[in-house]
Motif scaffolding. Structure first.
Motif, PDB file in Angstrom:
ATOM      1  N   GLN A 178      -2.014   8.703   8.625  1.00 31.62           N
ATOM      2  CA  GLN A 178      -2.278   8.719   6.960  1.00 31.62           C
ATOM      3  C   GLN A 178      -3.303   7.836   6.399  1.00 31.62           C
ATOM      4  N   GLU A 179      -3.077   6.380   7.121  1.00 31.72           N
ATOM      5  CA  GLU A 179      -3.916   5.366   6.879  1.00 31.72           C
ATOM      6  C   GLU A 179      -4.224   4.457   7.864  1.00 31.72           C
ATOM      7  N   ARG A 180      -5.246   3.804   7.945  1.00 30.84           N
ATOM      8  CA  ARG A 180      -5.627   2.969   9.021  1.00 30.84           C
ATOM      9  C   ARG A 180      -6.530   1.580   8.556  1.00 30.84           C
ATOM     10  N   GLN A 181      -6.067   0.650   8.963  1.00 29.29           N
ATOM     11  CA  GLN A 181      -7.024  -0.683   8.507  1.00 29.29           C
ATOM     12  C   GLN A 181      -7.291  -1.330   9.735  1.00 29.29           C
ATOM     13  N   CYS A 182      -8.759  -1.860   9.784  1.00 28.81           N
ATOM     14  CA  CYS A 182      -9.101  -2.434  11.022  1.00 28.81           C
ATOM     15  C   CYS A 182      -9.901  -3.765  10.488  1.00 28.81           C
TER      16      CYS A 182
ATOM     17  N   LYS B 191      -0.630   3.533   9.528  1.00 30.02           N
ATOM     18  CA  LYS B 191       0.313   4.176   9.158  1.00 30.02           C
ATOM     19  C   LYS B 191       0.208   5.903   9.450  1.00 30.02           C
ATOM     20  N   LEU B 192       1.368   6.376   9.965  1.00 29.73           N
ATOM     21  CA  LEU B 192       1.411   7.774  10.475  1.00 29.73           C
ATOM     22  C   LEU B 192       2.040   8.802   9.486  1.00 29.73           C
TER      23      LEU B 192
ATOM     24  N   ASP C  70       7.556  14.857  14.535  1.00 25.32           N
ATOM     25  CA  ASP C  70       7.714  13.760  13.477  1.00 25.32           C
ATOM     26  C   ASP C  70       7.120  12.437  13.675  1.00 25.32           C
ATOM     27  N   ARG C  71       7.008  11.482  12.751  1.00 30.87           N
ATOM     28  CA  ARG C  71       6.552  10.410  12.879  1.00 30.87           C
ATOM     29  C   ARG C  71       6.909   9.400  13.996  1.00 30.87           C
ATOM     30  N   ALA C  72       8.325   9.396  14.233  1.00 30.98           N
ATOM     31  CA  ALA C  72       8.653   8.484  15.356  1.00 30.98           C
ATOM     32  C   ALA C  72       8.122   9.045  16.681  1.00 30.98           C
TER      33      ALA C  72
ATOM     34  N   THR D  43       4.493  -2.269   6.696  1.00 26.80           N
ATOM     35  CA  THR D  43       4.039  -1.341   5.950  1.00 26.80           C
ATOM     36  C   THR D  43       3.210  -0.453   6.618  1.00 26.80           C
ATOM     37  N   TYR D  44       2.921  -0.629   8.145  1.00 26.76           N
ATOM     38  CA  TYR D  44       2.247   0.303   9.023  1.00 26.76           C
ATOM     39  C   TYR D  44       3.310   0.343  10.248  1.00 26.76           C
TER      40      TYR D  44
END
Length: 101
Positions: free
Chosen positions: A91-95, A9-10, A18-20, A55-56
């Motif tokens: 902002q967030e990372r999941q692995c 999630k950026l 920006d995020r995009a 969500t990501y």
């Protein structure tokens, strides 16, 4: 086979963009890593699509022949070179890594 899935999630704004914009840049950087090492069976980079629940912002869905191939990918200089940008915009990372067919 070893499956390696990472989701990010950026941040809304980072690195002057920006995020995009950062999602597109991150996607291109990741796609540039697809053929870095032998043992890559699958390498897919996807982005969240408008109108679909998510969500990501970005996902890397890969499969490697074994742990040695994944380790070679993770430590390859071109892969290591993109980490500072990713850390700056994420902002967030999941692995998740798992063994499967």
């Amino acid at each position: 086979m070893l499956h390696h899935i990472v989701m990010w999630k950026l941040k809304d704004h980072a690195e002057g963009a920006d995020r995009a914009t950062n999602v597109r840049k991150a996607q291109a950087l990741l796609q540039g890593c697809a053929a870095l090492v032998p043992g890559v069976v699958r390498f897919e980079v996807g982005t969240a699509q408008p109108g679909l629940e998510c969500t990501y912002d970005l996902v890397l869905n890969t499969s490697f022949t074994d742990h040695t191939a994944l380790a070679a990918y993770q430590h390859h200089p071109e892969h290591v070179a993109i980490k500072p940008f990713m850390k700056a915009v994420v902002q967030e990372r999941q692995c998740m890594d798992y063994l499967g067919e």
